[in-house]
Structure formats: C-alpha cells, structure tokens
Design an enzyme around this catalytic site. Structure first.
Site, PDB file in Angstrom:
ATOM      1  N   CYS A  62       0.835  -1.204   0.000  1.00  0.00           N
ATOM      2  CA  CYS A  62       0.000   0.000   0.000  1.00  0.00           C
ATOM      3  C   CYS A  62       0.869   1.253   0.000  1.00  0.00           C
ATOM      4  O   CYS A  62       1.817   1.361   0.783  1.00  0.00           O
ATOM      5  CB  CYS A  62      -0.921   0.000   1.219  1.00  0.00           C
ATOM      6  SG  CYS A  62      -2.020   1.431   1.235  1.00  0.00           S
ATOM      7  N   CYS A  66       0.653   5.003   6.715  1.00  0.00           N
ATOM      8  CA  CYS A  66       0.076   4.847   8.059  1.00  0.00           C
ATOM      9  C   CYS A  66       1.121   4.207   8.985  1.00  0.00           C
ATOM     10  O   CYS A  66       1.571   3.077   8.724  1.00  0.00           O
ATOM     11  CB  CYS A  66      -1.174   3.987   7.999  1.00  0.00           C
ATOM     12  SG  CYS A  66      -2.348   4.561   6.759  1.00  0.00           S
ATOM     13  N   CYS A  69       0.764   0.482  10.297  1.00  0.00           N
ATOM     14  CA  CYS A  69       0.290  -0.582   9.412  1.00  0.00           C
ATOM     15  C   CYS A  69       1.431  -1.385   8.793  1.00  0.00           C
ATOM     16  O   CYS A  69       2.357  -0.828   8.203  1.00  0.00           O
ATOM     17  CB  CYS A  69      -0.574   0.019   8.312  1.00  0.00           C
ATOM     18  SG  CYS A  69      -1.259  -1.237   7.215  1.00  0.00           S
ATOM     19  N   CYS A 106     -16.097  -9.764   6.287  1.00  0.00           N
ATOM     20  CA  CYS A 106     -15.449  -8.497   5.925  1.00  0.00           C
ATOM     21  C   CYS A 106     -14.248  -8.788   5.025  1.00  0.00           C
ATOM     22  O   CYS A 106     -13.482  -9.725   5.295  1.00  0.00           O
ATOM     23  CB  CYS A 106     -14.967  -7.778   7.178  1.00  0.00           C
ATOM     24  SG  CYS A 106     -16.248  -7.593   8.432  1.00  0.00           S
ATOM     25  N   CYS A 137     -19.046  -6.628   4.386  1.00  0.00           N
ATOM     26  CA  CYS A 137     -18.341  -5.388   4.720  1.00  0.00           C
ATOM     27  C   CYS A 137     -17.056  -5.389   3.907  1.00  0.00           C
ATOM     28  O   CYS A 137     -16.440  -6.448   3.739  1.00  0.00           O
ATOM     29  CB  CYS A 137     -18.023  -5.357   6.215  1.00  0.00           C
ATOM     30  SG  CYS A 137     -17.061  -3.911   6.730  1.00  0.00           S
ATOM     31  N   CYS A 197     -18.833   1.598   9.139  1.00  0.00           N
ATOM     32  CA  CYS A 197     -18.020   0.983  10.187  1.00  0.00           C
ATOM     33  C   CYS A 197     -16.806   1.884  10.343  1.00  0.00           C
ATOM     34  O   CYS A 197     -16.004   2.019   9.411  1.00  0.00           O
ATOM     35  CB  CYS A 197     -17.610  -0.426   9.748  1.00  0.00           C
ATOM     36  SG  CYS A 197     -16.418  -1.221  10.859  1.00  0.00           S
ATOM     37  N   ARG A 269     -16.916  -2.659  18.521  1.00  0.00           N
ATOM     38  CA  ARG A 269     -16.191  -3.884  18.162  1.00  0.00           C
ATOM     39  C   ARG A 269     -14.809  -3.934  18.784  1.00  0.00           C
ATOM     40  O   ARG A 269     -14.006  -3.019  18.637  1.00  0.00           O
ATOM     41  CB  ARG A 269     -16.059  -3.982  16.645  1.00  0.00           C
ATOM     42  CG  ARG A 269     -15.228  -5.173  16.225  1.00  0.00           C
ATOM     43  CD  ARG A 269     -15.310  -5.417  14.751  1.00  0.00           C
ATOM     44  NE  ARG A 269     -16.684  -5.708  14.395  1.00  0.00           N
ATOM     45  CZ  ARG A 269     -17.199  -5.530  13.182  1.00  0.00           C
ATOM     46  NH1 ARG A 269     -16.447  -5.063  12.233  1.00  0.00           N
ATOM     47  NH2 ARG A 269     -18.449  -5.825  12.943  1.00  0.00           N
TER      48      ARG A 269
HETATM   49  S1  SF4 Z   1      -3.971   1.211   7.003  1.00  0.00           S
HETATM   50 FE1  SF4 Z   1      -2.422   0.083   5.786  1.00  0.00          FE
HETATM   51  S2  SF4 Z   1      -3.574  -0.741   4.067  1.00  0.00           S
HETATM   52 FE2  SF4 Z   1      -4.842   0.882   4.967  1.00  0.00          FE
HETATM   53  S3  SF4 Z   1      -4.338   2.747   3.860  1.00  0.00           S
HETATM   54 FE3  SF4 Z   1      -2.937   2.688   5.633  1.00  0.00          FE
HETATM   55  S4  SF4 Z   1      -1.083   1.638   4.881  1.00  0.00           S
HETATM   56 FE4  SF4 Z   1      -2.728   1.223   3.397  1.00  0.00          FE
END
Ligand code: SF4
Length: 327
Positions: A62, A66, A69, A106, A137, A197, A269
C-alpha cells in the site's frame, strides 16, 4: 460528575462536547463501567456478541504511510505483497466462515483507493457473499461518490473506514492523506446508503486527550457509525509499534466504555490487539459494552485468538453469538 438523566443513557446525540467526553474518561472506573453497562442494556442483550470474520483479499504494497500498518510500503515489516484474490477463492473462505457461525464477512484490500476494474471484482465478491445469506463489509481505502454507489448497488451492507486517531494527533501517524480525506469518504459512503463501520486505534503514543478527541470525532459525526471498531495497536515492526509505550489494558477498557456511552446504539467492536489480552481483560471489555468481535486466526495481517479459544471464552463468560437479524 453527577449521573445524567436516564434519557442521556439511551438517546443517541451528535452534540457531545470535548469536556463531556473528557469527564467520562475521568470517572472512577466502577462508575464508568456502571454507566456503560446501563447504556448497553438499554439497547442490547449483554449476553450476545456479534461475530465477524475478516479476510485480506489483497495484502501489502500500500502506498499510504500509516505509521501503524504492516501493509504500507513505507514500513519495512517484511510482509509479502499479494495480488487481488480470485472471486471463487474468497467465496470458499466465506462458506467456511458461515459454517463456523460467522454472520458478517469483511474483506479488506490494501489500497489508497480502488481502481474501477478492481472494484468490479470486489462487487462480484460482495454479490457472492450476500448470496450465501451473510452480511458484507469491505475496506478498500478512499472512495469517490460513484464508487460508493457502485458498491451499494452490489448489495454491500457496511464500509469500513477508520478515522484512526484524534484530528490533532493524525499528522503524527499519517502524512499521505488528511483527516478531512477520511471524513469525505465517510460522507460518500453514508450518502450512498451503506452502513458505516468507523473507529480507531489506541496505543499509538497518543495522550488521553487524543483518545477523548478520537471518541469526540466519532460521536459527533452527523449519524453515529453503525459499527465502531476500537483497535489496540499491534503492527509489529511498524514505526508506531516501535516507538509507542504499551497502553495499559484498563485505558483500553475505558475507551470502549466511553465509546459505548457516547454511541449507545452502535455495535462497539473489540478488534485488533485481543490476542495480547487475558480472558479477564476481554471480559472487562464485554462488560464495558463491546458487543462485536472478529473471529478467526488473523485480522488482515495481525494475529487474532483462534476460533477455539474464542469459543472457550464465550462458554466461560456465558456469551452467545448474536443472530444475524440483530447485527
Ligand atoms: S492502514 Fe495500511 S492498508 Fe490501509 S491505507 Fe494505511 S497503509 Fe494502506
């Protein structure tokens, strides 16, 4: 803080002030739990917990940054990226989930936002899972209004899009998109008529006032999210996990309780981080008003208590799966 009138326990409000939410966080623990239980029992059977299963249909790679993540290309976690799964393979997982008592399936893809061609494949997955009689979901990143409408037309029940943390702390966790970007996607989803959600992650080095800000941002959305996942940071190997002190379980329980009180009709949740918790800590979360869990061995890329230990915990606590119609 005096106990509020009974209707404050039961009527959803979107006009919560930061001061009111901070005061809830500051309550003596027994009083906070009493209020959370009062709200919970006004709307739900406290012995029932809704069970969802989450499948990663496209893992890793991705472009977003984040900090929590494992799927971000910016975080060197060694996770191997995969392509989008085939529809039939996803439906086989959904059938197995249904047989083990899961009512909501999900599907998560690690994208900044979906390409239209990939969205067609996801819509076919949604249609197939719906045909099995399960709730659906998906979480696919940011959506345009047109994409949200397309998902609604395929029969999608819920779209997951977390606001992650407080507006103030957001830039310390993510720089490739803004808090407002999240709100814009939530509005597109809501306008399309899909259930929302939306929750966040705690234990990312934020302060208690950021946890107040997270709950305030959720509880003052024009309509409360139908589902509010509260995650405890796991993200092994990510910048957030490497630099954040572990959040005490009681602070996590407080966050669940305040979410329950401020969003009385939402499913709260218990999400990532459960495998780190004792049975006693999870029991406190259920007593604080959590009434939904993810089931099965992995949450996207995060380990999760295996289904057998969940079943054993349900038996010990006298809990039972919530039937689909009440989810
Ligand atoms: S949480 Fe992870 S998968 Fe989702 S947008 Fe951020 S980096 Fe990408």
């Amino acid at each position: 803080m005096n106990a509020p009138a009974r209707d404050l326990y039961t009527t959803p409000r979107s006009d919560w002030t930061v001061a009111e939410i901070a005061a809830l966080f500051a309550l003596p623990f027994p009083e906070l739990m009493f209020r959370a239980q009062s709200v919970h029992r006004a709307h739900f059977d406290p012995s029932q917990v809704q069970i969802s299963q989450l499948l990663s249909i496209k893992t890793g790679g991705c472009p977003e940054d984040c900090g929590y993540c494992t799927q971000s290309v910016h975080n060197k976690t060694g996770l191997k990226a995969t392509r989008l799964m085939e529809v039939e393979a996803v439906l086989a997982e959904a059938r197995a989930a249904k047989e083990s008592g899961v009512s909501r399936f999900c599907m998560g893809a690690a994208w900044r936002s979906p390409k239209d061609k990939d969205l067609d494949t996801v819509c076919a997955m949604v249609e197939g899972v719906k045909a099995l009689g399960m709730e659906t979901c998906v979480t696919l990143g940011m959506l345009t209004a047109g994409q949200a409408t397309r998902l609604k037309e395929s029969g999608l029940d819920y779209y997951n899009h977390n606001i992650d943390t407080s507006p103030e702390y957001y830039r310390h966790v993510i720089t490739t998109r803004t808090f407002q970007d999240r709100l814009d996607t939530l509005e597109a989803v809501r306008t399309a008529g899909i259930n929302v959600c939306c929750g966040g992650i705690v234990g990312m080095g934020e302060s208690q006032s950021d946890r107040v800000g997270l709950i305030h941002a959720l509880a003052t959305l024009p309509v409360h999210p139908e589902s509010v996942p509260i995650n405890a940071l796991v993200g092994t190997g990510t910048p957030a996990a490497e630099t954040s002190p572990k959040l005490p379980h009681l602070d996590f329980v407080r966050t669940i309780a305040v979410a329950r009180i401020t969003m009385p009709k939402s499913m709260v949740r218990l999400s990532a981080g459960r495998e780190d918790m004792s049975d006693e800590a999870q029991a406190l979360c259920f007593m604080a008003g959590a009434n939904s869990i993810f089931y099965g061995p992995r949450l996207l890329t995060t380990p999760n208590p295996v289904a057998d230990s969940d079943r054993a915990l349900f038996t010990k606590l006298g809990l039972s799966p919530m039937p689909l119609t009440e989810g």
